[in-house]
Scaffold this motif. Structure first.
Motif, short mmCIF file in Angstrom:
data_model
loop_
_atom_site.label_atom_id
_atom_site.label_comp_id
_atom_site.label_asym_id
_atom_site.label_seq_id
_atom_site.Cartn_x
_atom_site.Cartn_y
_atom_site.Cartn_z
N ILE A 21 31.94 34.61 69.96
CA ILE A 21 30.63 35.08 70.41
C ILE A 21 30.70 36.55 70.82
CG2 ILE A 21 28.91 34.88 72.26
CD1 ILE A 21 29.38 31.81 72.12
N PHE A 22 31.67 36.90 71.66
CA PHE A 22 31.77 38.28 72.13
C PHE A 22 32.14 39.23 70.99
CE2 PHE A 22 32.35 36.23 76.37
CZ PHE A 22 31.22 36.77 76.94
N SER A 23 32.96 38.77 70.06
CA SER A 23 33.30 39.58 68.90
C SER A 23 32.06 39.86 68.06
CB SER A 23 34.37 38.87 68.07
OG SER A 23 34.63 39.55 66.89
N ASP A 24 31.26 38.83 67.82
CA ASP A 24 30.05 39.02 67.02
C ASP A 24 28.99 39.83 67.75
OD1 ASP A 24 30.95 37.77 64.71
OD2 ASP A 24 30.32 35.79 65.38
N LYS A 106 23.65 34.62 62.72
CA LYS A 106 23.97 33.22 62.39
C LYS A 106 25.35 32.85 62.91
CE LYS A 106 21.11 32.94 58.26
NZ LYS A 106 21.11 32.86 56.78
N ASN A 107 26.30 33.77 62.85
CA ASN A 107 27.64 33.51 63.37
C ASN A 107 27.61 33.32 64.89
OD1 ASN A 107 28.73 33.71 60.83
ND2 ASN A 107 29.48 35.79 61.10
N ILE A 108 26.79 34.10 65.57
CA ILE A 108 26.67 33.95 67.03
C ILE A 108 26.11 32.56 67.35
CG2 ILE A 108 25.44 34.77 69.09
CD1 ILE A 108 25.60 37.61 67.87
N THR A 109 25.08 32.14 66.62
CA THR A 109 24.49 30.82 66.84
C THR A 109 25.50 29.71 66.57
OG1 THR A 109 22.33 31.70 66.23
CG2 THR A 109 22.58 29.31 66.19
N ALA A 110 26.24 29.83 65.47
CA ALA A 110 27.23 28.81 65.13
C ALA A 110 28.34 28.74 66.19
CB ALA A 110 27.83 29.09 63.76
N SER A 111 28.79 29.89 66.66
CA SER A 111 29.82 29.91 67.70
C SER A 111 29.31 29.29 69.00
CB SER A 111 30.29 31.34 67.96
OG SER A 111 30.86 31.89 66.80
#
Length: 128
Positions: A21-24, A106-111
């Motif tokens: 999350i923090f990376s994205d 989308k990656n943030i949501t998935a994480s």
């Protein structure tokens, strides 16, 4: 007896999801604070039929920065172009495709969903 390994695994999942999350979020900030540039296409698939979403890449260059990006059939129209618009990060160390913000979100949501599942597993493992 099974509760302790499940607790440990769920904590690892939670920590990994937080890292993602923090990376994205950092990528999203770099995209939003970046500069729009025109990058030269230096390598691409030959034609639309040869594009495979798992193995097809396009290589773009802006000044001395060369980035290889995985592409799908959605980039078929851009294959004939010799240059494409990209977003240069504020540190000038990464190029984003224009519109890449949607996949970052989308990656943030998935994480986040993975983290929620990890929290759920941790709570379940702690109940008697």
């Amino acid at each position: 007896m099974l509760k302790k390994p499940l607790s440990i695994c769920s904590l690892v999942i939670i920590l990994l999801a937080l890292f993602w999350i923090f990376s994205d979020i950092n990528k999203k900030n770099n995209y939003l604070n970046g500069t729009e540039v025109t990058a030269n296409v230096i390598q691409r698939p030959y034609d639309c039929e040869s594009i495979n979403s798992r193995t097809s890449y396009i290589k773009i260059q802006y000044k001395n920065l060369v980035v290889s990006k995985k592409i799908g059939r959605g980039y078929c129209k851009k294959l004939e172009q010799t240059s494409i618009k990209a977003v240069l990060s504020p540190q000038q160390d990464y190029l984003f495709f224009e519109g890449e913000i949607e996949s970052i979100e989308k990656n943030i949501t998935a994480s986040f969903l993975i983290m929620v599942a990890g929290i759920f597993c941790f709570i379940k493992s702690r109940k008697k």
